[in-house]
Design a protein around this motif. Structure first.
Motif, PDB file in Angstrom:
ATOM      1  N   TYR A   1       5.041   9.915  -8.044  1.00  6.81           N
ATOM      2  CA  TYR A   1       4.787  10.605  -6.779  1.00  6.81           C
ATOM      3  C   TYR A   1       3.381  10.305  -6.277  1.00  6.81           C
ATOM      4  O   TYR A   1       3.187   9.950  -5.104  1.00  6.81           O
ATOM      5  N   TYR A   2       2.401  10.431  -7.148  1.00  6.34           N
ATOM      6  CA  TYR A   2       1.004  10.208  -6.768  1.00  6.34           C
ATOM      7  C   TYR A   2       0.793   8.785  -6.246  1.00  6.34           C
ATOM      8  O   TYR A   2       0.196   8.592  -5.176  1.00  6.34           O
ATOM      9  N   ALA A   3       1.284   7.803  -6.958  1.00  4.04           N
ATOM     10  CA  ALA A   3       1.101   6.405  -6.538  1.00  4.04           C
ATOM     11  C   ALA A   3       1.819   6.112  -5.224  1.00  4.04           C
ATOM     12  O   ALA A   3       1.342   5.308  -4.416  1.00  4.04           O
ATOM     13  N   SER A   4       2.929   6.780  -4.986  1.00  2.02           N
ATOM     14  CA  SER A   4       3.721   6.492  -3.786  1.00  2.02           C
ATOM     15  C   SER A   4       3.077   7.038  -2.515  1.00  2.02           C
ATOM     16  O   SER A   4       3.346   6.540  -1.419  1.00  2.02           O
ATOM     17  N   ILE A   5       2.219   8.060  -2.637  1.00  2.00           N
ATOM     18  CA  ILE A   5       1.621   8.657  -1.436  1.00  2.00           C
ATOM     19  C   ILE A   5       0.190   8.185  -1.196  1.00  2.00           C
ATOM     20  O   ILE A   5      -0.437   8.600  -0.226  1.00  2.00           O
ATOM     21  N   ILE A   6      -0.325   7.319  -2.070  1.00  2.00           N
ATOM     22  CA  ILE A   6      -1.681   6.800  -1.903  1.00  2.00           C
ATOM     23  C   ILE A   6      -1.613   5.266  -1.897  1.00  2.00           C
ATOM     24  O   ILE A   6      -2.070   4.591  -2.827  1.00  2.00           O
ATOM     25  N   PRO A   7      -1.028   4.689  -0.854  1.00  2.00           N
ATOM     26  CA  PRO A   7      -0.787   3.248  -0.833  1.00  2.00           C
ATOM     27  C   PRO A   7      -2.056   2.408  -0.816  1.00  2.00           C
ATOM     28  O   PRO A   7      -2.002   1.227  -1.185  1.00  2.00           O
ATOM     29  N   TRP A   8      -3.200   2.979  -0.381  1.00  2.00           N
ATOM     30  CA  TRP A   8      -4.429   2.186  -0.375  1.00  2.00           C
ATOM     31  C   TRP A   8      -4.924   1.908  -1.799  1.00  2.00           C
ATOM     32  O   TRP A   8      -5.586   0.907  -2.027  1.00  2.00           O
ATOM     33  N   ASP A   9      -4.593   2.793  -2.760  1.00  2.00           N
ATOM     34  CA  ASP A   9      -4.939   2.540  -4.163  1.00  2.00           C
ATOM     35  C   ASP A   9      -3.821   1.826  -4.916  1.00  2.00           C
ATOM     36  O   ASP A   9      -4.069   1.207  -5.960  1.00  2.00           O
ATOM     37  N   PHE A  10      -2.598   1.931  -4.388  1.00  2.00           N
ATOM     38  CA  PHE A  10      -1.436   1.320  -5.047  1.00  2.00           C
ATOM     39  C   PHE A  10      -0.622   0.552  -4.002  1.00  2.00           C
ATOM     40  O   PHE A  10       0.503   0.936  -3.666  1.00  2.00           O
ATOM     41  N   PRO A  11      -1.185  -0.552  -3.471  1.00  2.00           N
ATOM     42  CA  PRO A  11      -0.596  -1.208  -2.293  1.00  2.00           C
ATOM     43  C   PRO A  11       0.788  -1.811  -2.503  1.00  2.00           C
ATOM     44  O   PRO A  11       1.565  -1.887  -1.565  1.00  2.00           O
TER      45      PRO A  11
END
Length: 244
Positions: A196-206
């Motif tokens: 969930y966290y990675a999916s909503i912060i695309p600038w850190d997890f492009p």
């Protein structure tokens, strides 16, 4: 891979976020406290007669805790879903919502929690003696996890460091009142929380997706089952400046 588990992972990936509300992770992660309190810092400088702008206000969650008079409060927000939300919430209280910058020399204080900014524009918008208070996500935020998912990962904002930001404001003639940085720990207790966290912060997890990162997620899932959690480091800094 168990099909039921994979479906749950995809559900976490698609859950999404409204405003800047991480309540979906309640009880599923733990964030080490920062050595400063952004809200208390803002309130130590903010007076009721000041003209305040909150940049990148998200859903206005943090702004609401300032309890500043609505007729002296403005916000900017660039993400359209948040703009739509604000029109139905704080805008009805008389707070002005801008997608574009406000008038030059019109503000006593600009607050900014995690939003991008241009120091020259900050100077233009503030009155002489006005304050800029910002809590920022540094260049190396989540680096270990981002690099784990993508060995070619390069930070999206490599220049977003305390050192460069302080220098930029000093070069514009600002007085630096406070400048600190920290790398607090962030711990996840289940793999769905990481997804969930990675999916909503695309600038850190492009390039993150469950399907694309399935092998890494399987490894992390096993690690959490063995050790109970996964811990990474955030990157934060705080800056309080005054226009001279």
């Amino acid at each position: 891979m168990n099909k039921e588990k994979l479906n749950l992972w995809h559900q976490e990936e698609q859950y999404g976020i409204t405003g800047w509300d991480f309540s979906h992770l309640d009880g599923r992660w733990q964030n080490e406290l920062l050595p400063w309190n952004y809200r208390k810092l803002v309130l130590s400088y903010l007076k009721s007669d000041m003209q305040l702008l909150d940049m990148g206000t998200g859903g206005g969650e943090l702004l609401k805790t300032f309890h500043h008079p609505s007729n002296r409060t403005q916000v900017t927000e660039a993400w359209q879903p948040n703009i739509n939300l604000l029109k139905h919430t704080i805008a009805k209280q008389g707070i002005k919502v801008h997608a574009l910058p406000v008038k030059n020399g019109s503000l006593n204080m600009i607050t900014n929690s995690h939003a991008a900014f241009n120091p020259k524009l900050i100077k233009d918008k503030l009155k002489t003696g006005g304050y800029f208070i910002s809590q920022q996500v540094g260049a190396l935020n989540n680096y270990s996890l981002s690099h784990f998912f993508d060995s070619d990962y390069v930070p999206a904002y490599p220049d977003n460091t305390l050192l460069k930001t302080v220098a930029d404001f000093q070069n514009l003639g600002f007085e630096i009142l406070l400048a600190k940085e920290a790398q607090p720990s962030m711990t996840f207790f289940d793999i769905g929380a990481i997804i969930y966290y990675a999916s909503i912060i695309p600038w850190d997890f492009p390039d993150f997706s469950v399907d694309h990162c399935l092998s890494q997620l399987t490894q992390l899932d096993q690690l959490i089952q063995n050790d109970g959690s996964v811990t990474i480091k955030e990157d934060r800094f705080i800056l309080v400046t005054r226009k001279m």
